[in-house]
Write a protein that holds these residues in place. Structure first.
Motif, PDB file in Angstrom:
ATOM      1  N   TYR A  53      -5.562   7.794   6.431  1.00  0.00           N
ATOM      2  CA  TYR A  53      -5.687   9.196   6.244  1.00  0.00           C
ATOM      3  C   TYR A  53      -4.120   9.660   5.650  1.00  0.00           C
ATOM      4  CZ  TYR A  53     -10.152   9.385   8.723  1.00  0.00           C
ATOM      5  OH  TYR A  53     -11.277   9.169   9.373  1.00  0.00           O
ATOM      6  N   ALA A  54      -3.080   9.002   6.218  1.00  0.00           N
ATOM      7  CA  ALA A  54      -1.625   9.449   5.948  1.00  0.00           C
ATOM      8  C   ALA A  54      -1.330   9.024   4.476  1.00  0.00           C
ATOM      9  CB  ALA A  54      -0.820   8.999   6.968  1.00  0.00           C
ATOM     10  N   ALA A  55      -0.061   9.736   3.782  1.00  0.00           N
ATOM     11  CA  ALA A  55       0.351   9.323   2.785  1.00  0.00           C
ATOM     12  C   ALA A  55       0.935   7.935   2.704  1.00  0.00           C
ATOM     13  CB  ALA A  55       1.217  10.407   2.432  1.00  0.00           C
ATOM     14  N   GLN A  56       1.520   7.394   3.951  1.00  0.00           N
ATOM     15  CA  GLN A  56       1.961   5.949   3.981  1.00  0.00           C
ATOM     16  C   GLN A  56       1.806   5.560   5.319  1.00  0.00           C
ATOM     17  OE1 GLN A  56       5.866   6.777   2.788  1.00  0.00           O
ATOM     18  NE2 GLN A  56       6.593   7.778   4.735  1.00  0.00           N
ATOM     19  N   ALA A  57       1.908   4.325   5.357  1.00  0.00           N
ATOM     20  CA  ALA A  57       1.786   3.425   6.726  1.00  0.00           C
ATOM     21  C   ALA A  57       2.809   2.505   6.794  1.00  0.00           C
ATOM     22  CB  ALA A  57       0.322   2.950   6.598  1.00  0.00           C
ATOM     23  N   ASP A  58       3.150   2.108   8.063  1.00  0.00           N
ATOM     24  CA  ASP A  58       4.151   1.344   8.567  1.00  0.00           C
ATOM     25  C   ASP A  58       3.697  -0.288   8.325  1.00  0.00           C
ATOM     26  OD1 ASP A  58       6.675   0.670   9.218  1.00  0.00           O
ATOM     27  OD2 ASP A  58       6.341   0.565  11.487  1.00  0.00           O
ATOM     28  N   THR A  59       3.635  -0.707   7.216  1.00  0.00           N
ATOM     29  CA  THR A  59       3.331  -2.052   6.750  1.00  0.00           C
ATOM     30  C   THR A  59       3.544  -2.652   5.537  1.00  0.00           C
ATOM     31  OG1 THR A  59       1.044  -3.279   6.590  1.00  0.00           O
ATOM     32  CG2 THR A  59       0.932  -1.017   5.796  1.00  0.00           C
ATOM     33  N   ALA A  60       3.620  -3.775   5.441  1.00  0.00           N
ATOM     34  CA  ALA A  60       4.014  -4.230   4.058  1.00  0.00           C
ATOM     35  C   ALA A  60       2.882  -4.590   3.089  1.00  0.00           C
ATOM     36  CB  ALA A  60       4.654  -5.716   4.273  1.00  0.00           C
ATOM     37  N   VAL A  61       1.769  -4.428   3.756  1.00  0.00           N
ATOM     38  CA  VAL A  61       0.413  -4.732   2.955  1.00  0.00           C
ATOM     39  C   VAL A  61       0.276  -3.625   2.158  1.00  0.00           C
ATOM     40  CG1 VAL A  61      -2.148  -4.767   3.149  1.00  0.00           C
ATOM     41  CG2 VAL A  61      -0.767  -5.864   5.033  1.00  0.00           C
ATOM     42  N   PRO A  62      -0.184  -3.657   0.967  1.00  0.00           N
ATOM     43  CA  PRO A  62      -0.262  -2.430  -0.019  1.00  0.00           C
ATOM     44  C   PRO A  62      -1.295  -1.580   0.501  1.00  0.00           C
ATOM     45  CG  PRO A  62      -0.395  -4.464  -1.240  1.00  0.00           C
ATOM     46  CD  PRO A  62      -0.503  -4.980   0.059  1.00  0.00           C
ATOM     47  N   TYR A  63      -0.861  -0.060   0.410  1.00  0.00           N
ATOM     48  CA  TYR A  63      -1.535   0.820   1.154  1.00  0.00           C
ATOM     49  C   TYR A  63      -2.127   1.893   0.280  1.00  0.00           C
ATOM     50  CZ  TYR A  63      -2.144   4.843   4.436  1.00  0.00           C
ATOM     51  OH  TYR A  63      -2.955   5.712   4.984  1.00  0.00           O
ATOM     52  N   LEU A  64      -3.309   2.399   0.672  1.00  0.00           N
ATOM     53  CA  LEU A  64      -4.027   3.374  -0.134  1.00  0.00           C
ATOM     54  C   LEU A  64      -4.135   4.468   0.495  1.00  0.00           C
ATOM     55  CD1 LEU A  64      -6.460   0.746  -1.936  1.00  0.00           C
ATOM     56  CD2 LEU A  64      -4.380   1.942  -3.050  1.00  0.00           C
ATOM     57  N   PRO A  65      -3.659   5.703   0.426  1.00  0.00           N
ATOM     58  CA  PRO A  65      -3.989   6.892   0.904  1.00  0.00           C
ATOM     59  C   PRO A  65      -5.414   7.330   0.676  1.00  0.00           C
ATOM     60  CG  PRO A  65      -2.284   7.415  -0.565  1.00  0.00           C
ATOM     61  CD  PRO A  65      -2.481   5.808  -0.569  1.00  0.00           C
ATOM     62  N   MET A  66      -6.324   7.770   1.565  1.00  0.00           N
ATOM     63  CA  MET A  66      -7.595   8.181   1.156  1.00  0.00           C
ATOM     64  C   MET A  66      -7.746   9.831   0.954  1.00  0.00           C
ATOM     65  SD  MET A  66      -9.580   5.365   0.751  1.00  0.00           S
ATOM     66  CE  MET A  66      -8.134   4.614  -0.312  1.00  0.00           C
ATOM     67  N   GLN A  67      -8.578  10.098   0.193  1.00  0.00           N
ATOM     68  CA  GLN A  67      -8.661  11.667   0.005  1.00  0.00           C
ATOM     69  C   GLN A  67     -10.075  12.056   0.224  1.00  0.00           C
ATOM     70  OE1 GLN A  67      -5.945  13.576  -0.401  1.00  0.00           O
ATOM     71  NE2 GLN A  67      -4.866  11.672  -1.000  1.00  0.00           N
ATOM     72  N   ALA A  68     -10.341  13.152   0.371  1.00  0.00           N
ATOM     73  CA  ALA A  68     -11.730  13.718   0.609  1.00  0.00           C
ATOM     74  C   ALA A  68     -12.764  13.276  -0.473  1.00  0.00           C
ATOM     75  CB  ALA A  68     -11.921  15.174   0.731  1.00  0.00           C
TER      76      ALA A  68
END
Length: 269
Positions: free
Chosen positions: A125-140
């Motif tokens: 849900y957040a704009a970013q995450a504390d991880t090295a894995v590619p992260y995708l922020p979800m929208q509605a």
């Protein structure tokens, strides 16, 4: 452990990038030729074991090693919940010849796919995450398509790009908090690369995600506590080619040698 901000983020050429939109749930690694072991080249392993095919509870342990043939070293572990009806053989990095007796994964069967799979990307849900894995922020507007007849089956799509008609019938909004009264389960999660060819009825939208309450079974994913997910995401390194393996204990024992799995005592027996 280096802080994720100090680590480079990996991408797959021609695959996942920064642009959101249609997202193939399998990583590029899942399209590679199968080796003798689906863990060939992997230096990180996430291993979920259950008592039998019908168990909805299990244990997740994660391991690391220096290279193929080296011993796995456990880095952590915790309780998880899986499909409400247990598990069933899925489609991933393992060869068809490795499948033993047991059910086969089908859409809507309430079972988590068993086997060996690629990991990633992460989402939430957040704009970013504390991880090295590619992260995708979800929208509605993001949905995972679980409609077998859809050309977007087993893909995460953005309705703003594919159109509202294209996501009709999907029961997997990626912002459950906005669509289901604050539901936290997809606040943080990982894609598990099941059914990489998106075969209709083969099973779709398989994730590791948060649980609403301890031990609550899923529709086919692997669920865990918030702190455990955060620890796992902080540990994963894409460069280590991590794998996700889920097996009932009897199958883990049968495949331990061929798949280079941790020894029984290391798997928590």
């Amino acid at each position: 452990m280096a802080h994720p901000a100090d680590r480079s983020r990996s991408t797959c050429a021609g695959g996942l990038g920064a642009r959101l939109g249609t997202l193939l749930l399998a990583l590029c690694a899942s399209a590679a030729a199968l080796a003798s072991s689906p863990l060939q080249g992997a230096r990180q392993l996430v291993l979920v074991t259950t008592a039998d095919w019908d168990a909805s509870q299990g244990t997740l342990r994660y391991y690391q090693r220096e290279g193929d043939g080296d011993a796995w070293r456990e880095a952590g572990g915790f309780a998880v919940a899986i499909g409400r009806n247990g598990s069933a053989w899925g489609t991933g990095l393992h060869a068809a010849a490795d499948l033993g007796e047991g059910p086969r994964k089908r859409e809507g069967d309430g079972r988590s796919p068993a086997g060996a799979f690629a990991i990633g990307p992460a989402f939430g849900y957040a704009a970013q995450a504390d991880t090295a894995v590619p992260y995708l922020p979800m929208q509605a507007s993001h949905r995972c398509m679980d409609v077998p007849e859809s050309p977007h089956y087993n893909l995460i799509v953005d309705a703003r790009e594919v159109g509202e008609a294209a996501v009709a019938g999907s029961s997997e909004p990626m912002r459950l908090d906005l669509h289901a009264k604050g539901d936290p389960r997809y606040r943080l999660g990982l894609v598990i690369g099941h059914n990489p060819d998106n075969v209709p009825q083969g099973g779709s939208c398989i994730f590791a995600h948060l649980w609403r309450k301890p031990g609550e079974a899923t529709a086919g994913c692997t669920a865990m506590a918030d702190a455990d997910m955060e620890a796992l995401l902080g540990w994963l390194e894409p460069a280590a080619q991590p794998r996700f393996v889920l097996l009932p204990e009897a199958e883990r024992a049968r495949l331990a040698g061929d798949w280079q799995l941790p020894a029984a005592q290391e798997a928590g027996r």
